[in-house]
Motif scaffolding. Structure first.
Motif, PDB file in Angstrom:
ATOM      1  N   TYR A  95       3.266   7.917  -8.385  1.00  3.43           N
ATOM      2  CA  TYR A  95       2.370   8.429  -8.254  1.00  3.43           C
ATOM      3  C   TYR A  95       1.349   7.539  -9.180  1.00  3.43           C
ATOM      4  CZ  TYR A  95       2.824  11.477  -4.690  1.00  3.43           C
ATOM      5  OH  TYR A  95       2.192  12.451  -3.175  1.00  3.43           O
ATOM      6  N   LEU A  96       0.301   6.517  -9.021  1.00  2.00           N
ATOM      7  CA  LEU A  96      -0.571   6.111 -10.180  1.00  2.00           C
ATOM      8  C   LEU A  96      -1.952   6.238 -10.672  1.00  2.00           C
ATOM      9  CD1 LEU A  96       0.187   2.534  -8.273  1.00  2.00           C
ATOM     10  CD2 LEU A  96       1.438   3.389 -10.210  1.00  2.00           C
ATOM     11  N   THR A  97      -2.115   5.923 -11.666  1.00  2.00           N
ATOM     12  CA  THR A  97      -3.974   6.429 -11.863  1.00  2.00           C
ATOM     13  C   THR A  97      -4.689   5.437 -11.253  1.00  2.00           C
ATOM     14  OG1 THR A  97      -3.787   5.546 -13.865  1.00  2.00           O
ATOM     15  CG2 THR A  97      -2.700   7.315 -14.701  1.00  2.00           C
ATOM     16  N   PRO A 126       0.134  -1.728   2.034  1.00  2.00           N
ATOM     17  CA  PRO A 126      -1.629  -2.183   3.153  1.00  2.00           C
ATOM     18  C   PRO A 126      -2.857  -2.473   2.578  1.00  2.00           C
ATOM     19  CG  PRO A 126      -0.601   0.408   2.562  1.00  2.00           C
ATOM     20  CD  PRO A 126       0.474  -0.756   2.003  1.00  2.00           C
ATOM     21  N   GLN A 127      -2.899  -2.603   1.258  1.00  2.00           N
ATOM     22  CA  GLN A 127      -4.795  -2.518   0.735  1.00  2.00           C
ATOM     23  C   GLN A 127      -4.529  -3.942   0.491  1.00  2.00           C
ATOM     24  OE1 GLN A 127      -6.623  -0.029   0.260  1.00  2.00           O
ATOM     25  NE2 GLN A 127      -5.088   2.170   0.759  1.00  2.00           N
ATOM     26  N   GLY A 128      -3.268  -4.782   0.699  1.00  2.00           N
ATOM     27  CA  GLY A 128      -4.722  -6.305   0.506  1.00  2.00           C
ATOM     28  C   GLY A 128      -4.513  -6.615  -0.737  1.00  2.00           C
ATOM     29  N   GLU A 129      -4.780  -8.137  -0.814  1.00  2.00           N
ATOM     30  CA  GLU A 129      -4.969  -8.616  -2.486  1.00  2.00           C
ATOM     31  C   GLU A 129      -5.612  -7.776  -3.382  1.00  2.00           C
ATOM     32  OE1 GLU A 129      -6.386 -12.567  -1.383  1.00  2.00           O
ATOM     33  OE2 GLU A 129      -4.925 -12.887  -0.120  1.00  2.00           O
ATOM     34  N   ALA A 130      -6.569  -7.203  -3.364  1.00  2.00           N
ATOM     35  CA  ALA A 130      -6.670  -6.406  -4.697  1.00  2.00           C
ATOM     36  C   ALA A 130      -5.750  -5.779  -5.249  1.00  2.00           C
ATOM     37  CB  ALA A 130      -8.025  -5.235  -4.570  1.00  2.00           C
ATOM     38  N   PHE A 131      -4.521  -5.405  -4.539  1.00  2.00           N
ATOM     39  CA  PHE A 131      -3.380  -4.738  -5.574  1.00  2.00           C
ATOM     40  C   PHE A 131      -2.229  -5.063  -6.015  1.00  2.00           C
ATOM     41  CE2 PHE A 131      -6.156  -1.839  -3.225  1.00  2.00           C
ATOM     42  CZ  PHE A 131      -6.266  -1.044  -4.143  1.00  2.00           C
ATOM     43  N   SER A 132      -1.984  -7.271  -5.789  1.00  2.00           N
ATOM     44  CA  SER A 132      -0.880  -7.585  -5.117  1.00  2.00           C
ATOM     45  C   SER A 132      -0.177  -7.800  -7.401  1.00  2.00           C
ATOM     46  CB  SER A 132      -0.969  -8.593  -5.226  1.00  2.00           C
ATOM     47  OG  SER A 132      -1.599  -9.192  -2.934  1.00  2.00           O
ATOM     48  N   HIS A 133      -1.128  -7.976  -8.067  1.00  2.00           N
ATOM     49  CA  HIS A 133      -1.043  -7.924  -9.362  1.00  2.00           C
ATOM     50  C   HIS A 133       0.032  -6.788  -9.763  1.00  2.00           C
ATOM     51  CE1 HIS A 133      -3.615 -11.544  -9.285  1.00  2.00           C
ATOM     52  NE2 HIS A 133      -2.134 -12.289  -9.776  1.00  2.00           N
ATOM     53  N   ILE A 134      -0.836  -5.223  -9.562  1.00  2.00           N
ATOM     54  CA  ILE A 134      -0.532  -4.026 -10.516  1.00  2.00           C
ATOM     55  C   ILE A 134       1.060  -4.043  -9.781  1.00  2.00           C
ATOM     56  CG2 ILE A 134      -0.639  -1.277 -10.523  1.00  2.00           C
ATOM     57  CD1 ILE A 134      -3.679  -2.335  -9.235  1.00  2.00           C
ATOM     58  N   LEU A 135       1.122  -4.400  -7.582  1.00  2.00           N
ATOM     59  CA  LEU A 135       2.602  -3.581  -6.825  1.00  2.00           C
ATOM     60  C   LEU A 135       3.604  -4.091  -7.156  1.00  2.00           C
ATOM     61  CD1 LEU A 135       0.350  -1.827  -4.243  1.00  2.00           C
ATOM     62  CD2 LEU A 135       1.491  -0.625  -6.410  1.00  2.00           C
ATOM     63  N   GLY A 136       3.183  -5.870  -7.299  1.00  2.00           N
ATOM     64  CA  GLY A 136       4.226  -7.040  -6.767  1.00  2.00           C
ATOM     65  C   GLY A 136       4.696  -7.277  -6.154  1.00  2.00           C
ATOM     66  N   TYR A 137       6.205  -6.928  -5.653  1.00  2.00           N
ATOM     67  CA  TYR A 137       6.850  -7.430  -4.785  1.00  2.00           C
ATOM     68  C   TYR A 137       8.354  -7.282  -4.349  1.00  2.00           C
ATOM     69  CZ  TYR A 137       7.476 -12.550  -5.795  1.00  2.00           C
ATOM     70  OH  TYR A 137       8.116 -13.173  -6.610  1.00  2.00           O
ATOM     71  N   VAL A 138       9.560  -6.711  -3.635  1.00  2.00           N
ATOM     72  CA  VAL A 138      10.671  -6.629  -4.173  1.00  2.00           C
ATOM     73  C   VAL A 138      10.862  -8.048  -2.627  1.00  2.00           C
ATOM     74  CG1 VAL A 138      12.912  -5.582  -3.340  1.00  2.00           C
ATOM     75  CG2 VAL A 138      10.409  -4.292  -3.046  1.00  2.00           C
ATOM     76  N   GLY A 139      11.942  -8.391  -3.504  1.00  2.00           N
ATOM     77  CA  GLY A 139      12.756 -10.010  -3.922  1.00  2.00           C
ATOM     78  C   GLY A 139      14.271  -9.506  -3.273  1.00  2.00           C
ATOM     79  N   SER A 140      15.144 -10.519  -2.524  1.00  2.00           N
ATOM     80  CA  SER A 140      16.591 -10.346  -3.071  1.00  2.00           C
ATOM     81  C   SER A 140      17.309 -10.328  -4.839  1.00  2.00           C
ATOM     82  CB  SER A 140      16.970 -12.055  -1.961  1.00  2.00           C
ATOM     83  OG  SER A 140      17.552 -11.681  -0.930  1.00  2.00           O
ATOM     84  N   TYR A 172       2.048   5.655  -4.141  1.00  2.00           N
ATOM     85  CA  TYR A 172       0.458   6.189  -3.867  1.00  2.00           C
ATOM     86  C   TYR A 172      -0.185   5.438  -5.101  1.00  2.00           C
ATOM     87  CZ  TYR A 172       3.226   8.616  -0.112  1.00  2.00           C
ATOM     88  OH  TYR A 172       4.171   9.189   0.216  1.00  2.00           O
ATOM     89  N   ASP A 173      -1.671   5.925  -4.783  1.00  2.00           N
ATOM     90  CA  ASP A 173      -2.482   5.944  -5.549  1.00  2.00           C
ATOM     91  C   ASP A 173      -3.078   7.226  -6.167  1.00  2.00           C
ATOM     92  OD1 ASP A 173      -4.589   6.919  -4.122  1.00  2.00           O
ATOM     93  OD2 ASP A 173      -6.312   5.463  -4.539  1.00  2.00           O
ATOM     94  N   ARG A 174      -3.819   8.079  -7.124  1.00  2.00           N
ATOM     95  CA  ARG A 174      -3.976   8.781  -7.814  1.00  2.00           C
ATOM     96  C   ARG A 174      -4.670   9.825  -6.854  1.00  2.00           C
ATOM     97  NH1 ARG A 174      -7.093   8.568 -11.727  1.00  2.00           N
ATOM     98  NH2 ARG A 174      -6.899  10.743 -12.607  1.00  2.00           N
ATOM     99  N   ASN A 175      -5.419   9.306  -5.699  1.00  2.00           N
ATOM    100  CA  ASN A 175      -5.592  10.605  -4.588  1.00  2.00           C
ATOM    101  C   ASN A 175      -4.851  10.692  -3.360  1.00  2.00           C
ATOM    102  OD1 ASN A 175      -7.709  10.934  -6.157  1.00  2.00           O
ATOM    103  ND2 ASN A 175      -8.592   8.879  -5.282  1.00  2.00           N
ATOM    104  N   GLY A 176      -3.306  10.088  -3.652  1.00  2.00           N
ATOM    105  CA  GLY A 176      -2.407  10.522  -2.599  1.00  2.00           C
ATOM    106  C   GLY A 176      -2.644   9.270  -1.511  1.00  2.00           C
ATOM    107  N   ILE A 177      -3.347   8.463  -1.722  1.00  2.00           N
ATOM    108  CA  ILE A 177      -3.384   6.962  -0.582  1.00  2.00           C
ATOM    109  C   ILE A 177      -2.182   5.697  -0.951  1.00  2.00           C
ATOM    110  CG2 ILE A 177      -4.553   5.070  -0.027  1.00  2.00           C
ATOM    111  CD1 ILE A 177      -7.742   6.846  -0.761  1.00  2.00           C
ATOM    112  N   PRO A 178      -1.492   5.617   0.393  1.00  2.00           N
ATOM    113  CA  PRO A 178      -0.315   4.877   0.050  1.00  2.00           C
ATOM    114  C   PRO A 178      -0.902   3.049  -0.009  1.00  2.00           C
ATOM    115  CG  PRO A 178      -0.132   5.642   2.673  1.00  2.00           C
ATOM    116  CD  PRO A 178      -1.274   6.128   1.104  1.00  2.00           C
ATOM    117  N   LEU A 179       0.129   3.329  -0.930  1.00  2.00           N
ATOM    118  CA  LEU A 179      -0.812   1.284  -1.614  1.00  2.00           C
ATOM    119  C   LEU A 179       0.787   0.387  -1.020  1.00  2.00           C
ATOM    120  CD1 LEU A 179      -1.727   2.378  -5.837  1.00  2.00           C
ATOM    121  CD2 LEU A 179      -3.074   1.782  -3.785  1.00  2.00           C
TER     122      LEU A 179
END
Length: 534
Positions: free
Chosen positions: A308-310, A228-242, A65-72
């Motif tokens: 939860y992130l800042t 759900p938040q799109g490309e603006a967050f890809s570098h922050i979140l990364g991704y999951v893989g095998s 989540y972001d600092r306001n509880g919005i799911p990333l």
């Protein structure tokens, strides 16, 4: 007399019909008695010559989540089409082709992991030669086979898996992918292989209605990762893989197995042990035809922990769009003014490798206004043009706490393409992109610190007394006191303008180079704690 004969005929016919019905029911009853009573145990053994084993039930990953509880990063439920490798299947190619065609009819994807392109001239889809060699070894290739090129390797596996000739290229590639996945898991007999990451109602009904045609095939509901938040967050979140072999060696002590998913980069990797849940267990019984007879849960899966992130997601999206629009406007102005000529633009696009020769020829036919309209509408993305500037980064921090509120890197990528069922072709496209969208520019790119250093100089000047909050330095445009070559401020070089009288507040606000040239000169030439009067 005629009436009597007619009655006798009717009675005779009725007797014959009743006798026939009695005979048929007697035959059915006798057969049922034979199957269920006399040989029932033998048939029961055949049907239940089944496999009973314990398998894992994937735990939903913790949310981000972001600092306001919005799911990333969250989880969506999806029906996955799988094959049970413990079931021996004759005519495996035919069955897989049948599945591929059902999925195609319903607009659904067959998992495509086969790392060779399906268009001539064929090429490997690996990020390195090491990865290519490792894959070939995993696929049973040895000796000189490890040196085969893409076309030769493709032919090798066509023969190995007895792939039918004359298949459409995309169908053949999917079939090879299915055989590849099954082959790689050959020593893990009780593993499941996912053939499609998401199937709908039509596919489910088709498979269930023709169960006898699909031994070992079953459909299972699982949670899959979603951003759900799109490309603006890809570098922050990364991704999951095998999980790969190296990751498994590192994480085996934490209970990871070869079937697990793991965070590859970003927050998904940094908080892996928190986000990962605990898999459940269930006993599964499968009959000789590959049908699941019974399932008994022995332990429920436990969800992973949430993080939860800042980061402020609203601010992150705004900053991302502001950066993109500013880059776009700068390029459009440069094209209009002739600073970037159309010839230079086309050459940059060719070097960028994002367009085919045919696409570039089509773009060359556009008028200036049509070209600019396509850039403005994002039909031609700014990073695809491969001109300067087309990359950038922005970091926004809370000066009171040091918390990171936005961390933007442009260009970005769609991490939903790399999670769950990894899109290898999309990944290869990212690797070839000369604007390096996979690089997290704020954290990974080597650049001069630039104006960020000005805040450090301001703090040093204030703490040592070289300046105070009311000290004024007059911006003259060209700084000559530090020797040649003279330092020039950007707006003076371009427009002959200066910032005039500037104190430390204004110096930071407008990022006045001249103010900080002078401040750093004073810091370097003053005695400790003594301000220079100039």
């Amino acid at each position: 007399m005629n009436k009597i004969n007619s009655c006798l005929i009717k009675e005779k016919r009725l007797f014959i019909m009743l006798a026939a019905v009695f005979f048929m029911f007697s035959a059915v009853a006798a057969r049922l008695f034979y199957l269920q009573i006399l040989t029932g145990q033998e048939h029961l053994k055949d049907v239940r010559a089944s496999i009973m084993r314990t398998v894992s039930e994937s735990a939903p990953r913790g949310k981000i989540y972001d600092r306001n509880g919005i799911p990333l990063a969250d989880n969506l439920s999806a029906y996955k089409l799988k094959i049970d490798l413990s079931v021996d299947v004759s005519g495996l190619n035919d069955m897989l082709l049948n599945i591929i065609r059902i999925l195609d009819e319903n607009g659904e994807e067959f998992v495509d992991t086969f790392p060779i392109s399906n268009i001539y001239p064929y090429e490997f889809l690996f990020s390195s030669e090491t990865a290519e060699k490792r894959w070939k070894t995993d696929m049973g290739m040895t000796g000189d086979e490890l040196n085969l090129n893409a076309a030769e390797t493709l032919e090798y596996f066509r023969d190995k898996f007895e792939i039918p000739k004359g298949l459409e290229p995309d169908i053949e590639k999917k079939l090879l992918s299915g055989r590849e996945q099954i082959y790689i898991q050959r020593y893990r007999k009780y593993n499941m292989v996912t053939l499609s990451g998401k199937v709908g109602y039509k596919t489910i009904m088709k498979i269930e209605e023709q169960k006898n045609l699909f031994p070992g095939i079953f459909i299972e509901a699982e949670a899959e990762r979603n951003y759900p938040q799109g490309e603006a967050f890809s570098h922050i979140l990364g991704y999951v893989g095998s999980i790969n072999d190296e990751e498994l060696k590192e994480m085996e002590a934490h209970g990871y197995t070869i079937n697990d998913k793991i965070g590859k980069i970003g927050i998904e990797k940094a908080f892996e042990l928190i986000l990962r849940g605990i898999d459940g267990k269930k006993a599964v019984e499968v009959d000789a035809s590959g049908n699941r007879i019974n399932e008994i849960k022995t332990s429920e899966p436990q969800n992973g922990g949430d993080v939860y992130l800042t980061i402020d997601s609203v601010l992150q999206n705004k900053v991302f769009n502001i950066l993109k629009e500013n880059l776009k406007d700068t390029v459009i102005k440069s094209i209009k003014s002739g600073k970037i000529t159309l010839r230079e633009l086309y050459e940059s696009m060719e070097k960028g490798g994002m367009f085919s020769a045919e696409e570039i020829e089509s773009i060359k036919k556009l008028s200036m206004n049509e070209l600019i309209e396509k850039i403005s509408s994002d039909e031609l993305k700014i990073n695809e043009l491969n001109v300067d500037p087309c990359t950038g980064s922005v970091v926004v921090m809370d000066v009171n706490t040091g918390e990171v509120l936005a961390l933007v890197s442009f260009p970005s990528y769609d991490n939903n393409q790399l999670v769950n069922e990894f899109n290898n072709e999309y990944y290869q496209k990212l690797l070839k992109d000369s604007t390096t969208p996979l690089i997290n520019r704020p954290l990974m790119e080597r650049k001069a610190p630039g104006s960020v250093l000005k805040m450090t100089s301001a703090i040093a000047g204030l703490e040592t007394g070289v300046i105070n909050e009311n000290t004024v330095i007059y911006d003259k445009g060209i700084y000559k006191d530090a020797g040649k070559p003279y330092a020039k401020w950007l707006i003076f070089s371009r427009y002959g303008a200066t910032h005039g009288a500037t104190d430390v507040r204004k110096g930071i606000e407008v990022s006045c180079n001249y103010f900080f040239y002078e401040l750093d000169y004073r810091l370097g030439n003053s005695k400790e704690g003594t301000a220079m009067n100039r």
